[in-house]
Design a protein around this motif. Structure first.
Motif, PDB file in Angstrom:
ATOM      1  N   PRO A 110      33.976  50.265  39.683  1.00 25.08           N
ATOM      2  CA  PRO A 110      34.461  49.587  40.880  1.00 25.08           C
ATOM      3  C   PRO A 110      34.335  48.066  40.679  1.00 25.08           C
ATOM      4  O   PRO A 110      33.428  47.596  39.998  1.00 25.08           O
ATOM      5  CB  PRO A 110      33.517  50.060  41.984  1.00 25.08           C
ATOM      6  N   ARG A 111      35.246  47.329  41.253  1.00 24.55           N
ATOM      7  CA  ARG A 111      35.231  45.870  41.117  1.00 24.55           C
ATOM      8  C   ARG A 111      33.876  45.281  41.522  1.00 24.55           C
ATOM      9  O   ARG A 111      33.389  44.344  40.897  1.00 24.55           O
ATOM     10  CB  ARG A 111      36.348  45.273  41.966  1.00 24.55           C
ATOM     11  N   SER A 112      33.255  45.845  42.541  1.00 20.54           N
ATOM     12  CA  SER A 112      31.949  45.347  42.988  1.00 20.54           C
ATOM     13  C   SER A 112      30.897  45.483  41.886  1.00 20.54           C
ATOM     14  O   SER A 112      30.058  44.607  41.699  1.00 20.54           O
ATOM     15  CB  SER A 112      31.496  46.081  44.247  1.00 20.54           C
ATOM     16  N   GLN A 113      30.949  46.582  41.125  1.00 17.90           N
ATOM     17  CA  GLN A 113      30.019  46.791  40.013  1.00 17.90           C
ATOM     18  C   GLN A 113      30.289  45.816  38.877  1.00 17.90           C
ATOM     19  O   GLN A 113      29.365  45.352  38.220  1.00 17.90           O
ATOM     20  CB  GLN A 113      30.126  48.221  39.489  1.00 17.90           C
ATOM     21  N   ILE A 145      37.750  46.791  46.869  1.00 17.72           N
ATOM     22  CA  ILE A 145      36.598  46.481  46.013  1.00 17.72           C
ATOM     23  C   ILE A 145      35.958  47.748  45.433  1.00 17.72           C
ATOM     24  O   ILE A 145      35.253  47.695  44.449  1.00 17.72           O
ATOM     25  CB  ILE A 145      35.574  45.621  46.777  1.00 17.72           C
ATOM     26  N   HIS A 146      36.249  48.909  46.027  1.00 19.24           N
ATOM     27  CA  HIS A 146      35.663  50.163  45.554  1.00 19.24           C
ATOM     28  C   HIS A 146      36.551  50.900  44.548  1.00 19.24           C
ATOM     29  O   HIS A 146      36.131  51.890  43.957  1.00 19.24           O
ATOM     30  CB  HIS A 146      35.358  51.081  46.732  1.00 19.24           C
ATOM     31  N   SER A 198      39.244  38.542  37.707  1.00 22.91           N
ATOM     32  CA  SER A 198      40.381  39.370  38.139  1.00 22.91           C
ATOM     33  C   SER A 198      41.506  39.385  37.101  1.00 22.91           C
ATOM     34  O   SER A 198      42.288  40.327  37.063  1.00 22.91           O
ATOM     35  CB  SER A 198      40.896  38.902  39.499  1.00 22.91           C
ATOM     36  N   TRP A 242      26.976  39.122  37.043  1.00 22.20           N
ATOM     37  CA  TRP A 242      25.838  38.341  37.549  1.00 22.20           C
ATOM     38  C   TRP A 242      24.546  38.712  36.823  1.00 22.20           C
ATOM     39  O   TRP A 242      23.725  37.836  36.514  1.00 22.20           O
ATOM     40  CB  TRP A 242      25.680  38.517  39.061  1.00 22.20           C
ATOM     41  N   ILE A 300      31.466  42.746  39.138  1.00 21.44           N
ATOM     42  CA  ILE A 300      30.908  41.457  39.558  1.00 21.44           C
ATOM     43  C   ILE A 300      29.388  41.487  39.447  1.00 21.44           C
ATOM     44  O   ILE A 300      28.766  40.544  38.954  1.00 21.44           O
ATOM     45  CB  ILE A 300      31.330  41.119  41.011  1.00 21.44           C
ATOM     46  N   SER A 301      28.785  42.571  39.881  1.00 21.98           N
ATOM     47  CA  SER A 301      27.336  42.713  39.822  1.00 21.98           C
ATOM     48  C   SER A 301      26.821  42.643  38.384  1.00 21.98           C
ATOM     49  O   SER A 301      25.834  41.960  38.090  1.00 21.98           O
ATOM     50  CB  SER A 301      26.920  44.031  40.475  1.00 21.98           C
ATOM     51  N   ASN A 349      35.377  34.735  40.245  1.00 20.22           N
ATOM     52  CA  ASN A 349      36.157  35.931  40.603  1.00 20.22           C
ATOM     53  C   ASN A 349      37.610  35.807  40.186  1.00 20.22           C
ATOM     54  O   ASN A 349      38.238  36.795  39.802  1.00 20.22           O
ATOM     55  CB  ASN A 349      36.046  36.220  42.098  1.00 20.22           C
TER      56      ASN A 349
END
Length: 100
Positions: A44-47, A24-25, A95, A53, A49-50, A91
């Motif tokens: 990063p994938r987490s960013q 995820i990073h 992806s 949102w 998604i954030s 997700n």
């Protein structure tokens, strides 16, 4: 001579350093369609998604009667490929629009 506790701590540190750019990073490149929402820079994938949102909340795209459902506007429809999806499906569609 190192104690067992010191050896375990050293191994954990080595694993953290090895995995820091994975999962995820790991930075991913958004597609042009997703880039219209999150920007075109590697993130990063987490960013990613954030930021999706943040976009959903800023444009009030959650179904007020069922908060788990996202009603896509024109930009999100290009990413999702449909008019609406659940937060759990989101997700899967995102992806398809990122590459390492």
């Amino acid at each position: 001579m190192a104690t067992a506790k010191q050896e375990t701590a050293a191994k954990k540190t080595a694993v953290k350093q090895t995995n820091s750019g994975t999962g995820i990073h790991a930075p991913v490149q958004p597609s042009p369609e997703l880039g219209a929402i999150v920007g075109n820079d590697k993130l990063p994938r987490s960013q990613v998604i954030s930021k999706v949102w943040d976009y959903i909340k800023a444009h009030k795209l959650q179904n007020p009667e069922n908060k788990r459902e996202i009603v896509a506007d024109a930009k999100l429809k290009k990413v999702f490929g449909r008019d609406k999806c659940t937060m759990f499906e989101m997700n899967k569609y995102i992806s398809q629009h990122v590459k390492a």
